[in-house]
Design a protein around this motif. Structure first.
Motif, mmCIF file in Angstrom:
data_model
loop_
_atom_site.group_PDB
_atom_site.id
_atom_site.type_symbol
_atom_site.label_atom_id
_atom_site.label_comp_id
_atom_site.label_asym_id
_atom_site.label_seq_id
_atom_site.Cartn_x
_atom_site.Cartn_y
_atom_site.Cartn_z
ATOM 1 N N PRO A 57 0.822 -1.211 0.000
ATOM 2 C CA PRO A 57 0.000 0.000 0.000
ATOM 3 C C PRO A 57 0.855 1.259 0.000
ATOM 4 C CG PRO A 57 0.124 -0.906 2.205
ATOM 5 C CD PRO A 57 0.819 -1.892 1.299
ATOM 6 N N GLN A 58 0.267 2.339 -0.484
ATOM 7 C CA GLN A 58 0.966 3.621 -0.398
ATOM 8 C C GLN A 58 0.946 4.101 1.061
ATOM 9 O OE1 GLN A 58 0.648 6.476 -3.581
ATOM 10 N NE2 GLN A 58 -0.551 5.042 -4.802
ATOM 11 N N GLU A 59 1.576 5.229 1.298
ATOM 12 C CA GLU A 59 1.766 5.723 2.650
ATOM 13 C C GLU A 59 0.447 5.986 3.380
ATOM 14 O OE1 GLU A 59 5.075 7.570 0.089
ATOM 15 O OE2 GLU A 59 3.069 6.807 -0.154
ATOM 16 N N THR A 60 0.521 5.901 4.705
ATOM 17 C CA THR A 60 -0.560 6.338 5.582
ATOM 18 C C THR A 60 -0.086 7.622 6.253
ATOM 19 O OG1 THR A 60 -1.347 4.084 5.986
ATOM 20 C CG2 THR A 60 -1.963 5.764 7.597
ATOM 21 N N ILE A 61 -0.799 8.724 6.001
ATOM 22 C CA ILE A 61 -0.412 10.034 6.519
ATOM 23 C C ILE A 61 -1.311 10.367 7.703
ATOM 24 C CG2 ILE A 61 -0.145 12.485 5.990
ATOM 25 C CD1 ILE A 61 0.138 11.617 3.007
ATOM 26 N N VAL A 62 -0.706 10.555 8.864
ATOM 27 C CA VAL A 62 -1.446 10.849 10.089
ATOM 28 C C VAL A 62 -1.341 12.348 10.363
ATOM 29 C CG1 VAL A 62 -1.762 10.263 12.509
ATOM 30 C CG2 VAL A 62 -0.797 8.562 10.938
ATOM 31 N N PHE A 63 -2.452 13.055 10.198
ATOM 32 C CA PHE A 63 -2.461 14.496 10.411
ATOM 33 C C PHE A 63 -2.349 14.816 11.906
ATOM 34 C CE2 PHE A 63 -3.528 14.366 6.147
ATOM 35 C CZ PHE A 63 -3.899 15.578 5.600
ATOM 36 N N ARG A 64 -1.852 15.998 12.202
ATOM 37 C CA ARG A 64 -1.804 16.460 13.584
ATOM 38 C C ARG A 64 -3.216 16.449 14.175
ATOM 39 N NH1 ARG A 64 0.800 21.913 13.702
ATOM 40 N NH2 ARG A 64 -1.113 22.495 12.650
ATOM 41 N N GLY A 65 -3.344 15.885 15.368
ATOM 42 C CA GLY A 65 -4.646 15.843 16.028
ATOM 43 C C GLY A 65 -5.466 14.615 15.701
ATOM 44 N N ALA A 66 -4.965 13.749 14.832
ATOM 45 C CA ALA A 66 -5.709 12.521 14.509
ATOM 46 C C ALA A 66 -5.645 11.554 15.680
ATOM 47 C CB ALA A 66 -5.119 11.864 13.257
ATOM 48 N N ARG A 67 -6.724 10.837 15.875
ATOM 49 C CA ARG A 67 -6.777 9.757 16.865
ATOM 50 C C ARG A 67 -7.199 8.512 16.089
ATOM 51 N NH1 ARG A 67 -7.401 11.024 22.171
ATOM 52 N NH2 ARG A 67 -8.916 9.349 22.452
ATOM 53 N N THR A 68 -6.274 7.547 15.984
ATOM 54 C CA THR A 68 -6.556 6.436 15.076
ATOM 55 C C THR A 68 -6.008 5.110 15.579
ATOM 56 O OG1 THR A 68 -6.441 5.813 12.736
ATOM 57 C CG2 THR A 68 -4.454 6.737 13.706
ATOM 58 N N ARG A 69 -6.625 4.059 15.076
ATOM 59 C CA ARG A 69 -6.172 2.700 15.361
ATOM 60 C C ARG A 69 -6.076 1.950 14.044
ATOM 61 N NH1 ARG A 69 -5.671 -2.041 16.576
ATOM 62 N NH2 ARG A 69 -6.213 -3.484 18.173
ATOM 63 N N LEU A 70 -4.875 1.428 13.734
ATOM 64 C CA LEU A 70 -4.625 0.669 12.510
ATOM 65 C C LEU A 70 -4.277 -0.759 12.904
ATOM 66 C CD1 LEU A 70 -2.179 3.225 10.846
ATOM 67 C CD2 LEU A 70 -4.624 3.058 10.462
ATOM 68 N N ALA A 71 -4.936 -1.727 12.292
ATOM 69 C CA ALA A 71 -4.655 -3.129 12.617
ATOM 70 C C ALA A 71 -4.601 -3.940 11.327
ATOM 71 C CB ALA A 71 -5.726 -3.690 13.546
ATOM 72 N N THR A 72 -3.485 -4.627 11.109
ATOM 73 C CA THR A 72 -3.317 -5.505 9.955
ATOM 74 C C THR A 72 -2.949 -6.892 10.466
ATOM 75 O OG1 THR A 72 -2.535 -3.665 8.593
ATOM 76 C CG2 THR A 72 -2.070 -5.890 7.794
ATOM 77 N N ARG A 73 -3.699 -7.891 10.018
ATOM 78 C CA ARG A 73 -3.428 -9.280 10.415
ATOM 79 C C ARG A 73 -3.266 -10.109 9.144
ATOM 80 N NH1 ARG A 73 -4.984 -12.648 15.208
ATOM 81 N NH2 ARG A 73 -5.021 -14.806 14.500
ATOM 82 N N VAL A 74 -2.110 -10.773 9.010
ATOM 83 C CA VAL A 74 -1.812 -11.624 7.856
ATOM 84 C C VAL A 74 -1.804 -13.068 8.354
ATOM 85 C CG1 VAL A 74 -0.203 -12.133 5.998
ATOM 86 C CG2 VAL A 74 -0.386 -9.790 6.871
ATOM 87 N N GLN A 75 -2.666 -13.904 7.772
ATOM 88 C CA GLN A 75 -2.759 -15.309 8.153
ATOM 89 C C GLN A 75 -2.287 -16.170 6.981
ATOM 90 O OE1 GLN A 75 -6.237 -16.298 10.841
ATOM 91 N NE2 GLN A 75 -7.070 -14.557 9.718
ATOM 92 N N LEU A 76 -1.186 -16.884 7.196
ATOM 93 C CA LEU A 76 -0.601 -17.710 6.155
ATOM 94 C C LEU A 76 -0.873 -19.176 6.442
ATOM 95 C CD1 LEU A 76 2.904 -15.972 6.089
ATOM 96 C CD2 LEU A 76 0.900 -15.399 4.709
ATOM 97 N N ALA A 77 -1.060 -19.945 5.368
ATOM 98 C CA ALA A 77 -1.285 -21.384 5.512
ATOM 99 C C ALA A 77 -0.529 -22.126 4.421
ATOM 100 C CB ALA A 77 -2.776 -21.707 5.438
ATOM 101 N N GLY A 78 -0.133 -23.377 4.730
ATOM 102 C CA GLY A 78 0.573 -24.200 3.749
ATOM 103 C C GLY A 78 1.887 -23.569 3.335
ATOM 104 N N ARG A 79 2.150 -23.572 2.034
ATOM 105 C CA ARG A 79 3.399 -23.008 1.503
ATOM 106 C C ARG A 79 3.224 -21.553 1.073
ATOM 107 N NH1 ARG A 79 4.914 -26.404 -3.220
ATOM 108 N NH2 ARG A 79 2.662 -26.571 -3.424
ATOM 109 N N ALA A 80 2.438 -20.826 1.831
ATOM 110 C CA ALA A 80 2.179 -19.422 1.507
ATOM 111 C C ALA A 80 3.465 -18.612 1.561
ATOM 112 C CB ALA A 80 1.159 -18.846 2.483
ATOM 113 N N ARG A 81 3.526 -17.631 0.661
ATOM 114 C CA ARG A 81 4.635 -16.682 0.644
ATOM 115 C C ARG A 81 4.049 -15.277 0.739
ATOM 116 N NH1 ARG A 81 7.705 -17.453 -4.535
ATOM 117 N NH2 ARG A 81 5.672 -18.085 -5.323
ATOM 118 N N PHE A 82 4.750 -14.428 1.485
ATOM 119 C CA PHE A 82 4.251 -13.069 1.713
ATOM 120 C C PHE A 82 5.413 -12.090 1.734
ATOM 121 C CE2 PHE A 82 3.458 -9.562 4.682
ATOM 122 C CZ PHE A 82 2.325 -9.003 4.127
ATOM 123 N N ILE A 83 5.203 -10.955 1.081
ATOM 124 C CA ILE A 83 6.106 -9.817 1.228
ATOM 125 C C ILE A 83 5.219 -8.578 1.246
ATOM 126 C CG2 ILE A 83 6.554 -9.578 -1.258
ATOM 127 C CD1 ILE A 83 9.421 -8.645 -0.464
ATOM 128 N N GLY A 84 5.486 -7.710 2.188
ATOM 129 C CA GLY A 84 4.630 -6.528 2.287
ATOM 130 C C GLY A 84 5.274 -5.438 3.109
#
Length: 200
Positions: A57-84
């Protein structure tokens, strides 16, 4: 255009067996200033079963005064390959806006066959000491993280040979290549991670 306080965005990606996918975003994600205690939330669930997924993904820009929660969960199975990667920009340096107020909670989880490989947690408040300290971001408002699995010592050596600049470091833990990059601008950090991604 952007995410405001109280917004909740959810993304689910399911990479089926035998597929090869590159997923990105059409533009940078902008997290705008929150009014009051309203928190914006972005939740991303990536499931990779005997497939290859590139999450860029492209950048995530957090402005001054933002209140945020970011959550990313990657679930791999078998011979899965991941780059991110994920690239977090605190404030808007081009507009001389620093992350003086606000809060961010960022979680990134990488699992394989129900076993946690990496559980990464970042908690920052506006004007937090970690923003300027040498043990933190050392005054650099941009933090990039690149992950690759499965990885080995040869991939670590390759990543280290392509890591440029004093703010880039790579390590290998439990078969996961972890690269951190910090910098003054989102574009420079993204270019550093792109160079590593191409090499890998």
């Amino acid at each position: 255009g952007g995410v405001a306080g109280g917004d909740h965005l959810s993304l689910e990606v399911d990479a089926a067996p035998g597929t090869q996918s590159l997923v990105t975003t059409p533009a940078a994600t902008k997290l705008y200033r929150s009014f009051g205690a309203r928190v914006s939330r972005i939740e991303q669930q990536l499931v990779v079963d005997d497939a290859l997924l590139e999450w860029l993904p492209q950048e995530t820009i957090v402005f001054r005064g933002a209140r945020t929660r970011l959550a990313t969960r990657v679930q791999l199975a078998g011979r899965a390959r991941f780059i991110g990667w994920e690239i977090l920009c605190l404030g808007r340096p081009a507009s001389a806006e620093t992350f003086e107020t606000g809060s961010i909670a960022q979680d990134f989880e990488l699992w394989h066959e129900g076993r946690p490989l990496l559980l990464d947690r970042l908690r920052l408040q506006g004007a937090d000491a970690a923003l300027g300290a040498a043990w933190g971001l050392a005054g650099e408002p941009v933090l990039g993280t690149l992950l690759a699995f499965p990885a080995d010592a040869a991939m670590l050596a390759l990543a280290r040979s392509h890591a440029t600049g004093p703010g880039v470091a790579a390590t290998l833990v439990d078969g996961v290549l972890l690269v951190r990059a910090r910098g003054a601008q989102g574009e420079s950090v993204r270019k550093a991670l792109e160079q590593l991604w191409r090499a890998l």
